[in-house]
Scaffold this active site. Structure first.
Site, PDB file in Angstrom:
ATOM      1  N   TRP A 103     -61.674  -3.239  28.288  1.00 34.81           N
ATOM      2  CA  TRP A 103     -61.371  -2.296  29.378  1.00 34.81           C
ATOM      3  C   TRP A 103     -60.735  -3.024  30.556  1.00 34.81           C
ATOM      4  CZ3 TRP A 103     -60.921   2.101  27.368  1.00 34.81           C
ATOM      5  CH2 TRP A 103     -61.770   2.518  26.351  1.00 34.81           C
ATOM      6  N   ASP A 173     -64.989  -1.216  38.077  1.00 35.79           N
ATOM      7  CA  ASP A 173     -65.068  -0.181  37.043  1.00 35.79           C
ATOM      8  C   ASP A 173     -66.512  -0.170  36.561  1.00 35.79           C
ATOM      9  OD1 ASP A 173     -65.116   1.350  34.775  1.00 35.79           O
ATOM     10  OD2 ASP A 173     -63.549   0.243  33.706  1.00 35.79           O
ATOM     11  N   LYS A 197     -70.963   8.697  30.441  1.00 36.97           N
ATOM     12  CA  LYS A 197     -72.008   7.829  29.893  1.00 36.97           C
ATOM     13  C   LYS A 197     -73.329   8.042  30.638  1.00 36.97           C
ATOM     14  CE  LYS A 197     -68.155   4.925  29.023  1.00 36.97           C
ATOM     15  NZ  LYS A 197     -67.980   5.078  27.571  1.00 36.97           N
TER      16      LYS A 197
HETATM   17  N1  PMP Z   1     -63.926   1.469  31.405  1.00 34.95           N
HETATM   18  C1  PMP Z   1     -65.046   1.299  30.677  1.00 34.95           C
HETATM   19  C2  PMP Z   1     -65.997   0.204  31.035  1.00 34.95           C
HETATM   20  C3  PMP Z   1     -65.296   2.146  29.594  1.00 34.95           C
HETATM   21  O1  PMP Z   1     -66.402   1.982  28.858  1.00 34.95           O
HETATM   22  C4  PMP Z   1     -64.364   3.177  29.282  1.00 34.95           C
HETATM   23  C5  PMP Z   1     -64.581   4.167  28.158  1.00 34.95           C
HETATM   24  N2  PMP Z   1     -65.438   3.855  27.179  1.00 34.95           N
HETATM   25  C6  PMP Z   1     -63.215   3.290  30.052  1.00 34.95           C
HETATM   26  C7  PMP Z   1     -63.038   2.425  31.115  1.00 34.95           C
HETATM   27  C8  PMP Z   1     -62.180   4.328  29.762  1.00 34.95           C
HETATM   28  O2  PMP Z   1     -62.674   5.545  30.220  1.00 34.95           O
HETATM   29  P1  PMP Z   1     -61.972   6.946  29.962  1.00 34.95           P
HETATM   30  O3  PMP Z   1     -61.977   7.190  28.499  1.00 34.95           O
HETATM   31  O4  PMP Z   1     -62.870   7.875  30.729  1.00 34.95           O
HETATM   32  O5  PMP Z   1     -60.611   6.891  30.524  1.00 34.95           O
END
Ligand code: PMP
Length: 362
Positions: A103, A173, A197
């Site tokens: 991520w 994030d 989550k």
């Molecule tokens: N950052 C983290 C730490 C994540 O776990 C995730 C999704 N699992 C995301 C970003 C991406 O999020 P989204 O699918 O809501 O765009």
């Protein structure tokens, strides 16, 4: 009604049963509104109360100071990978990124479209099995901000305290561990997190932004991408995910009614502790993937077995037992038990019992 399973999914993930039941009760008619929250105008007084109450409750849960704004946006954490650099990189067009997993790499990719990215540290060479230590960070004092990912949903690592970045604004994030414990919000310039989550359904992204950061947004930005517009309209510039915000509000109430974040943290430490203890005492039958114990996540417990074949069998038999969603992320394989706030302690006990039994038999 069919029985609910123990849902170990990484997200969208398990929600508190009390919240789902309340939503069910209020589905047709919410309060005196004569309609469902899903059906009402986002400009109505009723919805205005819902969003303001959610913001107030979050402020209580995290002790968010007055000079921070709370936004409920759309586009997931993924859109924040772009909005953060578009709005905040303004002064120097340089930013520091701490890379601890897939991520944060995605966040870097978008930031590079806006300006110069300095990788302050990366543990990619070690396949992200640990976090960089403070003494490994190569920070640029001219950076417009430092970005990090507090919990790595895929690799199962989690910062136990914020990286020290001096006077440079810190951006986080926190998608996969927001609200799992109390944090000192005043250490951050901006925190963002997808809701799916630890807070509610997908389709809402929480942004907590300090007032001085809002000043950085340039008028040249496209309207939806501009934080200052969302702040000035209190997340109602366009139609937000009204139902999602309502559910998030119920989750905040559930947290407040269950002792707040300190109680939640205690429960999370216990739940993850049981699981890691069992993994560590399984004579190597199950192996944690994170090499530095201190870096292990309380939210996503990642582990492996001797062979992929055995892992497949494990997942299939666990699913039959009502232990669902234990497959690791498709990019890394293995096993992952996501045990967010709403995941019940009984579910962790049931998993450990199953792991013991599986080990005996196989
Ligand atoms: N950052 C983290 C730490 C994540 O776990 C995730 C999704 N699992 C995301 C970003 C991406 O999020 P989204 O699918 O809501 O765009």
């Amino acid at each position: 009604m069919k029985k609910r399973v123990f849902n170990f999914s990484a997200g969208p993930a398990v929600l508190p049963e009390e919240v789902l039941k309340q939503a069910q009760e209020e589905m047709l008619v919410y309060g005196d509104a004569g309609m469902s929250v899903m059906e009402m105008s986002h400009r109505s007084k009723t919805f205005d109360d819902i969003i303001k109450e959610a913001q107030n409750d979050l402020r209580k849960l995290l002790d968010i100071p007055e000079n921070y704004h709370i936004l409920f946006l759309q586009g997931g954490a993924t859109l924040q990978f772009s909005m953060v650099p578009l709005n905040l990189m303004n002064p120097t067009k340089k930013a520091d990124y701490i890379v601890t997993g897939a991520w944060s790499k995605k966040a870097v990719k978008e930031a590079k479209r806006v300006g110069e990215v300095n990788i302050a540290a990366s543990t990619e060479e070690e396949n992200f099995t640990r976090l960089p230590r403070q003494d490994e960070l190569k920070l640029n004092p001219d950076a417009a901000y430092v970005h990090f990912t507090s919990n790595n949903t895929i690799f199962g690592t989690e910062f136990k305290s914020e990286p020290e970045v001096g006077d440079v604004p810190l951006v986080c994030d926190a998608s996969s561990d927001i609200l799992h414990k109390k944090i000192d919000v005043s250490k951050y310039a901006l925190i963002y997190a997808g809701a799916q989550k630890n807070m509610g359904p997908s389709g809402v992204t929480l942004v907590i932004i300090r007032d001085d950061m809002v000043q950085r947004s340039s008028d040249d930005l496209h309207t939806y991408l501009n934080y200052s517009i969302h702040v000035s309209k209190n997340s109602l510039y366009n139609t937000p995910n009204t139902y999602g915000i309502y559910i998030i509000g119920l989750v905040y109430k559930w947290l407040l009614n269950n002792g707040g974040l300190d109680a939640m943290y205690k429960r999370n430490v216990e739940k993850a502790g049981w699981l890691y203890d069992y993994i560590d005492n399984s004579d190597g039958y199950y192996k944690g993937t994170v090499t530095v114990k201190e870096d292990r996540s309380l939210m996503n417990v990642t582990f492996r077995m001797q062979s992929e074949e055995l892992e497949k069998k494990f997942i299939a038999e666990a699913t039959e037992r009502g232990l669902v969603g234990l497959k690791g992320h498709r990019s890394v394989g293995g096993l992952r038990a996501s045990i967010y706030n709403a995941f019940p302690p009984e579910g962790v006990e049931a998993l450990i019992d199953f792991m013991k039994e599986f080990k005996e038999k196989n």
